[in-house]
Scaffold this motif. Structure first.
Motif, short mmCIF file in Angstrom:
data_model
loop_
_atom_site.label_atom_id
_atom_site.label_comp_id
_atom_site.label_asym_id
_atom_site.label_seq_id
_atom_site.Cartn_x
_atom_site.Cartn_y
_atom_site.Cartn_z
N GLU A 195 0.84 -1.21 0.00
CA GLU A 195 0.00 0.00 0.00
C GLU A 195 0.87 1.25 0.00
O GLU A 195 0.60 2.22 -0.72
CB GLU A 195 -0.95 0.00 1.21
CG GLU A 195 -1.87 1.21 1.19
CD GLU A 195 -2.87 1.24 2.35
OE1 GLU A 195 -3.23 0.18 2.88
OE2 GLU A 195 -3.28 2.37 2.70
N GLU A 196 1.94 1.22 0.78
CA GLU A 196 2.83 2.38 0.84
C GLU A 196 3.53 2.59 -0.51
O GLU A 196 3.74 3.73 -0.94
CB GLU A 196 3.85 2.20 1.97
CG GLU A 196 4.70 3.41 2.26
CD GLU A 196 3.91 4.71 2.39
OE1 GLU A 196 2.78 4.70 2.92
OE2 GLU A 196 4.43 5.75 1.93
N ALA A 197 3.87 1.49 -1.19
CA ALA A 197 4.49 1.61 -2.52
C ALA A 197 3.53 2.32 -3.47
O ALA A 197 3.92 3.23 -4.23
CB ALA A 197 4.83 0.22 -3.06
N GLY A 202 1.94 6.81 -6.63
CA GLY A 202 0.81 7.65 -7.06
C GLY A 202 1.07 9.13 -6.83
O GLY A 202 0.63 9.98 -7.61
N GLN A 203 1.79 9.45 -5.75
CA GLN A 203 2.07 10.86 -5.48
C GLN A 203 3.23 11.38 -6.34
O GLN A 203 3.21 12.52 -6.78
CB GLN A 203 2.42 11.03 -3.99
CG GLN A 203 1.21 10.87 -3.08
CD GLN A 203 1.58 10.93 -1.59
OE1 GLN A 203 2.73 11.11 -1.22
NE2 GLN A 203 0.58 10.76 -0.75
N SER A 204 4.24 10.55 -6.56
CA SER A 204 5.46 11.07 -7.19
C SER A 204 5.43 11.04 -8.72
O SER A 204 6.00 11.94 -9.36
CB SER A 204 6.67 10.27 -6.70
OG SER A 204 6.50 8.90 -6.98
N LEU A 205 4.78 10.04 -9.32
CA LEU A 205 4.89 9.91 -10.79
C LEU A 205 4.32 11.12 -11.53
O LEU A 205 4.95 11.59 -12.49
CB LEU A 205 4.24 8.61 -11.27
CG LEU A 205 4.92 7.32 -10.79
CD1 LEU A 205 4.15 6.08 -11.28
CD2 LEU A 205 6.37 7.25 -11.26
N PRO A 206 3.15 11.68 -11.12
CA PRO A 206 2.67 12.86 -11.84
C PRO A 206 3.64 14.05 -11.71
O PRO A 206 3.82 14.82 -12.66
CB PRO A 206 1.33 13.17 -11.16
CG PRO A 206 0.89 11.85 -10.58
CD PRO A 206 2.16 11.18 -10.15
N LEU A 227 10.01 -0.74 -2.50
CA LEU A 227 8.97 -1.49 -1.77
C LEU A 227 8.22 -2.42 -2.72
O LEU A 227 7.94 -3.58 -2.39
CB LEU A 227 7.99 -0.52 -1.11
CG LEU A 227 8.56 0.41 -0.03
CD1 LEU A 227 7.48 1.36 0.48
CD2 LEU A 227 9.15 -0.40 1.10
N ALA A 228 7.88 -1.92 -3.90
CA ALA A 228 7.14 -2.73 -4.87
C ALA A 228 7.97 -3.95 -5.29
O ALA A 228 7.46 -5.06 -5.41
CB ALA A 228 6.76 -1.90 -6.09
N MET A 278 -8.66 -3.84 -2.94
CA MET A 278 -9.18 -2.69 -3.69
C MET A 278 -9.31 -1.46 -2.77
O MET A 278 -9.02 -0.34 -3.17
CB MET A 278 -10.55 -3.02 -4.31
CG MET A 278 -10.49 -4.14 -5.32
SD MET A 278 -9.38 -3.84 -6.73
CE MET A 278 -8.66 -5.46 -6.96
N ASN A 279 -9.72 -1.69 -1.50
CA ASN A 279 -9.82 -0.58 -0.56
C ASN A 279 -8.46 0.05 -0.32
O ASN A 279 -8.31 1.26 -0.24
CB ASN A 279 -10.38 -1.06 0.79
CG ASN A 279 -11.88 -1.10 0.75
OD1 ASN A 279 -12.51 -0.46 -0.08
ND2 ASN A 279 -12.48 -1.89 1.65
N ARG A 280 -7.45 -0.81 -0.18
CA ARG A 280 -6.10 -0.28 0.07
C ARG A 280 -5.61 0.53 -1.13
O ARG A 280 -4.99 1.58 -0.97
CB ARG A 280 -5.13 -1.44 0.35
CG ARG A 280 -5.23 -1.99 1.77
CD ARG A 280 -4.12 -3.01 1.97
NE ARG A 280 -4.11 -3.62 3.27
CZ ARG A 280 -3.44 -3.13 4.33
NH1 ARG A 280 -2.74 -2.02 4.22
NH2 ARG A 280 -3.45 -3.76 5.49
N ILE A 281 -5.87 0.03 -2.36
CA ILE A 281 -5.42 0.75 -3.57
C ILE A 281 -6.14 2.10 -3.64
O ILE A 281 -5.53 3.14 -3.89
CB ILE A 281 -5.68 -0.08 -4.84
CG1 ILE A 281 -4.85 -1.36 -4.81
CG2 ILE A 281 -5.38 0.72 -6.10
CD1 ILE A 281 -5.23 -2.40 -5.87
#
Ligand code: NAD
Length: 364
Positions: A195-197, A202-206, A227-228, A278-281
């Motif tokens: 989840e942290e990965a 999600g925050q850094s790529l954009p 992490l991934a 799905m909730n975690r994503i």
């Protein structure tokens, strides 16, 4: 997940992380007792390989810059001759999954210790997995002997990764983390890391898409990729990775872009059977200040499709080179050698998934 019994064996890889940490390379080689190191890269990163050889100074035996995608065994044979001629006692790989794959292939055949400096987000450096191609066939093995001794994550080495490649490579990493969340052999620690990965990517790529030199965003993406990669190395992947493997290997499609385009569809296929994943994503990709699933009500597959769009990633497999006539064959291949997946694999549903991904429709 915490109610399920599990077995977990952390991977024995030493990780050295931070900007400029490549300066530590000679010390890390010495720590392993190495005296004659061969530096590996793809042709495009030959200069960086020379730079690392210079950092190694008297510990460098030479460079080999012939690494290529999918680790063809004939390239491995060439590199092994160089290892032998130079009497190398260890290898250093600089680059993405291609350079790492060559390094692992050499380690598997010689037992030589490896130090890897990753420059993409593919995550291969954290896995005991090696995929090789020979005569047009790809085989994948899992063997602790291919794990590197040390991984040096120097974010400065990722600054030259082109923005579009960074985006798709980052989504390749995100796919590892997403599938780890519903792995049949998952565990609570892997879920937290995964989840942290996803949150970090999600925050850094954009940000990287618009400012490729943003060191802070690059650091966040690289830590997400670490992490991934470690969850990829710890648990079994499912439908998504199976499809990517089948399509990439059979139709020679670009690895990271294929992962990115497929992911919304494979997640949609598993959404109902894996609600906690799905909730975690959704929590990781939703608005960070809300701390819960996306407030606009979008589900995990939609949020991943939306991230792809923001990153300018191609969503239709037809535009990545997959012929429509290949969809039936791909469905058949995906059903061979059964493997664990949250939603049972069913021909008609898989064929429909592939059709939607081929034409670039929204995930179902
Ligand atoms: P890659 O290693 O082929 O790199 C893509 C291209 O980008 C190459 O030409 C490379 O020279 C260039 N490049 C890499 N880093 C750069 C940088 N910082 N600056 C400029 N150019 C740079 O691609 P990849 O997506 O990292 O790896 C894909 C390969 O890795 C595939 O063969 C895949 O099967 C394998 N893989 C294996 C595992 C595993 O666990 N075994 C996991 C993920 C990927």
């Amino acid at each position: 997940m915490a109610n399920h019994p599990f077995t977990y064996q952390p991977l024995p890889v030493r990780v050295v992380f931070g900007p400029g940490r490549r300066q530590q390379l000679a010390a890390e080689a010495q720590r392993l007792g190495l005296k004659r190191v061969l530096v590996l890269s793809t042709p495009g990163q030959a200069n960086t390989a020379e730079h690392l050889a210079a950092l190694l100074g008297g510990l460098a035996a030479g460079t080999f810059s012939g690494a290529t995608m999918h680790t063809p065994t004939d390239v491995t044979e060439q590199a092994l001759r160089v290892v032998h001629d130079l009497n190398a006692d260890g290898v250093v790989a600089i680059g993405g999954g291609s350079a790492t794959g060559l390094s692992k292939a050499i380690a598997r055949r010689t037992g030589l210790p490896q130090i890897i400096l990753p420059t993409t987000y593919a995550g291969s450096e954290m896995t005991p997995v090696l995929g090789e191609t020979s005569g047009g066939r790809k085989t994948v093995i899992r063997d602790q002997a291919v794990l590197p001794k040390t991984v040096i994550y120097d974010v400065e080495l990722t600054l030259t990764l082109p923005p579009a490649v960074s985006a798709s490579s980052g989504m390749n990493a995100l796919a590892h983390a997403a599938e780890a969340l519903y792995a049949h052999n998952g565990n609570p620690l892997v879920s937290v890391l995964a989840e942290e990965a996803i949150r970090a990517l999600g925050q850094s790529l954009p940000r990287i898409r618009h400012s490729p030199q943003d060191l802070e965003a690059r650091s966040q993406a690289l830590s997400g990729a670490w992490l991934a990669g470690s969850v990829l190395g710890s648990v079994d992947m499912a439908l998504h990775h199976k499809l990517a493997h089948v399509l990439g290997g059979t139709f020679i499609l670009p690895h990271a872009e294929l992962h990115a385009a497929l992911l919304p569809h494979t997640l949609a296929y598993n959404a109902q059977a894996a609600p906690e994943a799905m909730n975690r994503i959704a929590r990781a990709l939703g608005r960070p200040d809300e701390g819960g699933p996306d407030p606009t009500g979008r589900n995990a597959p939609q949020l991943v499709a939306e991230l792809n769009r923001r990153l300018g990633i191609e969503s239709a497999l037809k535009n990545l080179g997959l012929p429509e006539a290949g969809l039936d064959e791909a469905t058949t291949l995906a059903l061979q050698n059964p493997y664990a997946n949250p939603t049972p694999l069913e021909r008609e549903a898989l064929r429909e998934l592939l059709q939607r991904a081929w034409s670039g429709q929204a995930p179902r």
